[in-house]
Design a protein around this motif. Structure first.
Motif, PDB file in Angstrom:
ATOM      1  N   UNK A   1      51.931 -96.416  50.064  1.00 55.96           N
ATOM      2  CA  UNK A   1      52.103 -95.384  51.091  1.00 55.96           C
ATOM      3  C   UNK A   1      50.786 -94.637  51.301  1.00 55.96           C
ATOM      4  N   UNK A   2      50.435 -94.451  52.504  1.00 55.05           N
ATOM      5  CA  UNK A   2      49.156 -93.794  52.786  1.00 55.05           C
ATOM      6  C   UNK A   2      49.362 -92.340  53.162  1.00 55.05           C
ATOM      7  N   UNK A   3      48.320 -91.581  53.032  1.00 51.81           N
ATOM      8  CA  UNK A   3      48.347 -90.213  53.542  1.00 51.81           C
ATOM      9  C   UNK A   3      48.346 -90.324  55.060  1.00 51.81           C
ATOM     10  N   UNK A   4      49.043 -89.430  55.777  1.00 51.20           N
ATOM     11  CA  UNK A   4      49.008 -89.553  57.234  1.00 51.20           C
ATOM     12  C   UNK A   4      47.572 -89.607  57.750  1.00 51.20           C
ATOM     13  N   UNK A   5      47.341 -90.561  58.604  1.00 48.49           N
ATOM     14  CA  UNK A   5      46.009 -90.714  59.158  1.00 48.49           C
ATOM     15  C   UNK A   5      45.938 -89.937  60.456  1.00 48.49           C
ATOM     16  N   UNK A   6      45.021 -89.031  60.589  1.00 49.52           N
ATOM     17  CA  UNK A   6      44.969 -88.232  61.807  1.00 49.52           C
ATOM     18  C   UNK A   6      43.907 -88.720  62.758  1.00 49.52           C
ATOM     19  N   UNK A   7      44.224 -88.713  64.046  1.00 51.50           N
ATOM     20  CA  UNK A   7      43.166 -88.945  65.002  1.00 51.50           C
ATOM     21  C   UNK A   7      42.403 -87.623  65.075  1.00 51.50           C
TER      22      UNK A   7
ATOM     23  N   UNK B   1      57.673 -95.466  66.903  1.00 50.26           N
ATOM     24  CA  UNK B   1      56.724 -94.699  67.713  1.00 50.26           C
ATOM     25  C   UNK B   1      57.342 -93.353  68.095  1.00 50.26           C
ATOM     26  N   UNK B   2      56.629 -92.263  67.844  1.00 50.55           N
ATOM     27  CA  UNK B   2      57.184 -90.920  68.028  1.00 50.55           C
ATOM     28  C   UNK B   2      58.363 -90.738  67.070  1.00 50.55           C
ATOM     29  N   UNK B   3      58.067 -90.951  65.800  1.00 48.89           N
ATOM     30  CA  UNK B   3      59.106 -91.038  64.758  1.00 48.89           C
ATOM     31  C   UNK B   3      59.756 -89.708  64.432  1.00 48.89           C
ATOM     32  N   UNK B   4      59.153 -88.591  64.856  1.00 41.47           N
ATOM     33  CA  UNK B   4      59.698 -87.286  64.470  1.00 41.47           C
ATOM     34  C   UNK B   4      59.685 -87.135  62.961  1.00 41.47           C
ATOM     35  N   UNK B   5      60.766 -86.569  62.421  1.00 46.64           N
ATOM     36  CA  UNK B   5      60.835 -86.305  60.980  1.00 46.64           C
ATOM     37  C   UNK B   5      61.385 -87.498  60.203  1.00 46.64           C
ATOM     38  N   UNK B   6      61.366 -88.661  60.833  1.00 40.54           N
ATOM     39  CA  UNK B   6      61.802 -89.871  60.116  1.00 40.54           C
ATOM     40  C   UNK B   6      63.309 -90.044  60.122  1.00 40.54           C
ATOM     41  N   UNK B   7      63.950 -89.563  61.176  1.00 40.54           N
ATOM     42  CA  UNK B   7      65.413 -89.671  61.283  1.00 40.54           C
ATOM     43  C   UNK B   7      65.911 -91.114  61.306  1.00 40.54           C
ATOM     44  N   UNK B   8      65.031 -92.073  61.570  1.00 41.77           N
ATOM     45  CA  UNK B   8      65.483 -93.469  61.623  1.00 41.77           C
ATOM     46  C   UNK B   8      65.113 -94.263  60.368  1.00 41.77           C
TER      47      UNK B   8
ATOM     48  N   UNK C   1      62.555-100.521  48.408  1.00 38.07           N
ATOM     49  CA  UNK C   1      62.529-100.121  49.828  1.00 38.07           C
ATOM     50  C   UNK C   1      61.290-100.713  50.514  1.00 38.07           C
ATOM     51  N   UNK C   2      61.385-100.919  51.818  1.00 41.58           N
ATOM     52  CA  UNK C   2      60.255-101.443  52.607  1.00 41.58           C
ATOM     53  C   UNK C   2      58.993-100.603  52.385  1.00 41.58           C
ATOM     54  N   UNK C   3      57.839-101.207  52.622  1.00 39.04           N
ATOM     55  CA  UNK C   3      56.592-100.435  52.563  1.00 39.04           C
ATOM     56  C   UNK C   3      56.417 -99.698  53.887  1.00 39.04           C
ATOM     57  N   UNK C   4      55.662 -98.597  53.849  1.00 42.52           N
ATOM     58  CA  UNK C   4      55.515 -97.809  55.083  1.00 42.52           C
ATOM     59  C   UNK C   4      54.148 -97.161  55.158  1.00 42.52           C
ATOM     60  N   UNK C   5      53.700 -96.938  56.381  1.00 49.35           N
ATOM     61  CA  UNK C   5      52.496 -96.124  56.584  1.00 49.35           C
ATOM     62  C   UNK C   5      52.789 -95.090  57.660  1.00 49.35           C
ATOM     63  N   UNK C   6      52.077 -93.968  57.558  1.00 51.60           N
ATOM     64  CA  UNK C   6      52.375 -92.813  58.409  1.00 51.60           C
ATOM     65  C   UNK C   6      51.109 -92.391  59.147  1.00 51.60           C
ATOM     66  N   UNK C   7      51.209 -92.300  60.458  1.00 52.87           N
ATOM     67  CA  UNK C   7      50.034 -91.968  61.263  1.00 52.87           C
ATOM     68  C   UNK C   7      50.310 -90.741  62.127  1.00 52.87           C
ATOM     69  N   UNK C   8      49.299 -89.901  62.254  1.00 50.80           N
ATOM     70  CA  UNK C   8      49.403 -88.787  63.204  1.00 50.80           C
ATOM     71  C   UNK C   8      48.531 -89.149  64.395  1.00 50.80           C
TER      72      UNK C   8
ATOM     73  N   UNK D   1      53.522 -90.233  64.969  1.00 51.56           N
ATOM     74  CA  UNK D   1      53.952 -89.106  65.800  1.00 51.56           C
ATOM     75  C   UNK D   1      52.756 -88.170  66.004  1.00 51.56           C
ATOM     76  N   UNK D   2      52.821 -87.413  67.070  1.00 48.33           N
ATOM     77  CA  UNK D   2      51.742 -86.463  67.376  1.00 48.33           C
ATOM     78  C   UNK D   2      51.825 -85.210  66.487  1.00 48.33           C
ATOM     79  N   UNK D   3      53.033 -84.902  65.989  1.00 47.97           N
ATOM     80  CA  UNK D   3      53.243 -83.657  65.236  1.00 47.97           C
ATOM     81  C   UNK D   3      53.022 -83.904  63.740  1.00 47.97           C
TER      82      UNK D   3
END
Ligand code: SAM
Length: 313
Positions: A1-7, A74-81, A120-127, A97-99
């Protein structure tokens, strides 16, 4: 799992308003959500997303026969899915997500799930602003392609302008494998405009939701930037944009997409209610069914299970 990557870019235009708004929404937990006035509407929307995701993951698995399944939320919000990706047995998910606060919440939720289910599946998180940034450059492996991109209740933000809608579609198209699927849910612009005409005012709504159009905005609406403010009890107060669906379809064609299905929620519900009845029951999405007082005027909404929260005033 990565730290959220910010643009590094600061969002421009209304994206900044949208980002601030979603960042300010606090995660109040399941208990609070279950006591909310809009609990049935939320549950119903969640059921629709669940059925849609399940439908296309099933198609993909049949096609790919045992190959790993990768998705972009895409536009995952708080990960409700996240739970839907887990139930759908995907191998890798990229949540964007942008937020930044929402992405951090999604990442926390994922970590809690992972602690309970190590396989559980692997995941990455991007801002990132998906309407302005190329998300592939932010991915751990920018060459990786996915089988499914899901954009739930969010695509309409990209209709702020043509270049933004194009960038969003470019992001989806560039990330998908050939034969992959793009699925999503958007407010129905025809319904919104239809109701505005019906009530002959620049706003309509009730104690649960209000849609307000700018005084300066009048028909015929432009295809992009047709802004209204959507206020939803305890959840939203944010600018959104009408999505003229034929325009979305024509734009999508330019990025190599072919429309395979488009449905109103109430029709999708009719198609899927038998298959999804256990889930529907478990989510108590149907407490407000059958149809309620006050909806008759709006013909096609009479079968809409969460109509109560919208119209029963
Ligand atoms: N998809 C989630 C769901 O179904 O629960 C969240 C939906 S929420 C209504 C809309 C989301 O879109 C918010 O989390 C918001 O931050 C995100 N969003 C809006 N504009 C965006 C943009 N330009 N780029 C990335 N995310 C955006």
């Amino acid at each position: 799992m990565a730290t959220p990557t910010g643009s590094t870019e600061t969002p421009k235009g209304n994206a900044e308003v949208v980002q601030k708004h979603y960042n300010a929404i606090q995660e109040k937990g399941l208990d609070h959500r279950n006591r909310s006035r809009i609990v049935y509407m939320r549950n119903f929307n969640n059921w629709i997303k669940g059925m849609l995701i399940d439908e296309y993951l099933t198609v993909i698995k049949e096609k790919r026969k045992g190959e790993p399944v990768r998705v972009i939320d895409m536009c995952c919000g708080k990960g409700g899915d996240l739970l839907k990706w887990s139930r759908g047995d995907v191998n890798h998910a990229i949540l964007v997500d942008i937020a930044d606060q929402s992405v951090a919440d999604a990442q926390k939720r994922y970590s809690e799930m992972k602690a309970k289910t190590p396989r559980l599946f692997s995941a990455e998180f991007l801002v990132a602003d998906v309407t302005r940034t190329s998300i592939r450059a932010l991915m751990k492996d920018p060459t990786m392609k996915v089988d499914l991109v899901s954009c739930q209740f969010s695509l309409h933000y990209s209709f702020e302008s043509l270049p933004q809608a194009e960038k969003m579609l470019e992001n989806v198209s560039a990330s998908l494998k050939k034969g992959g699927y793009f699925i999503g849910t958007v407010p129905n612009a025809y319904d919104i405009v239809g109701r505005k005409r019906l009530f002959k005012k620049n706003w309509f709504g009730n104690t649960v939701f209000t849609i307000t159009f700018d005084e300066s905005l009048d028909e015929p609406y432009s295809l992009f930037g047709a802004k209204y403010n959507f206020h939803l009890h305890e959840v939203l107060d944010c600018p959104e944009y009408l999505v003229h669906f034929p325009t979305l379809e024509r734009l999508a064609e330019r990025y190599g997409f072919k429309v395979v299905k488009k449905k109103r929620f109430q029709n999708y519900y009719e198609d899927m209610k038998r298959k999804g009845q256990t889930l529907l029951h478990n989510m108590s999405a149907l407490e407000t069914y059958p149809p309620v007082h006050g909806v008759r005027l709006l013909g096609h909404h009479t079968e809409y299970p969460h109509a109560k929260e919208y119209f029963d005033e």
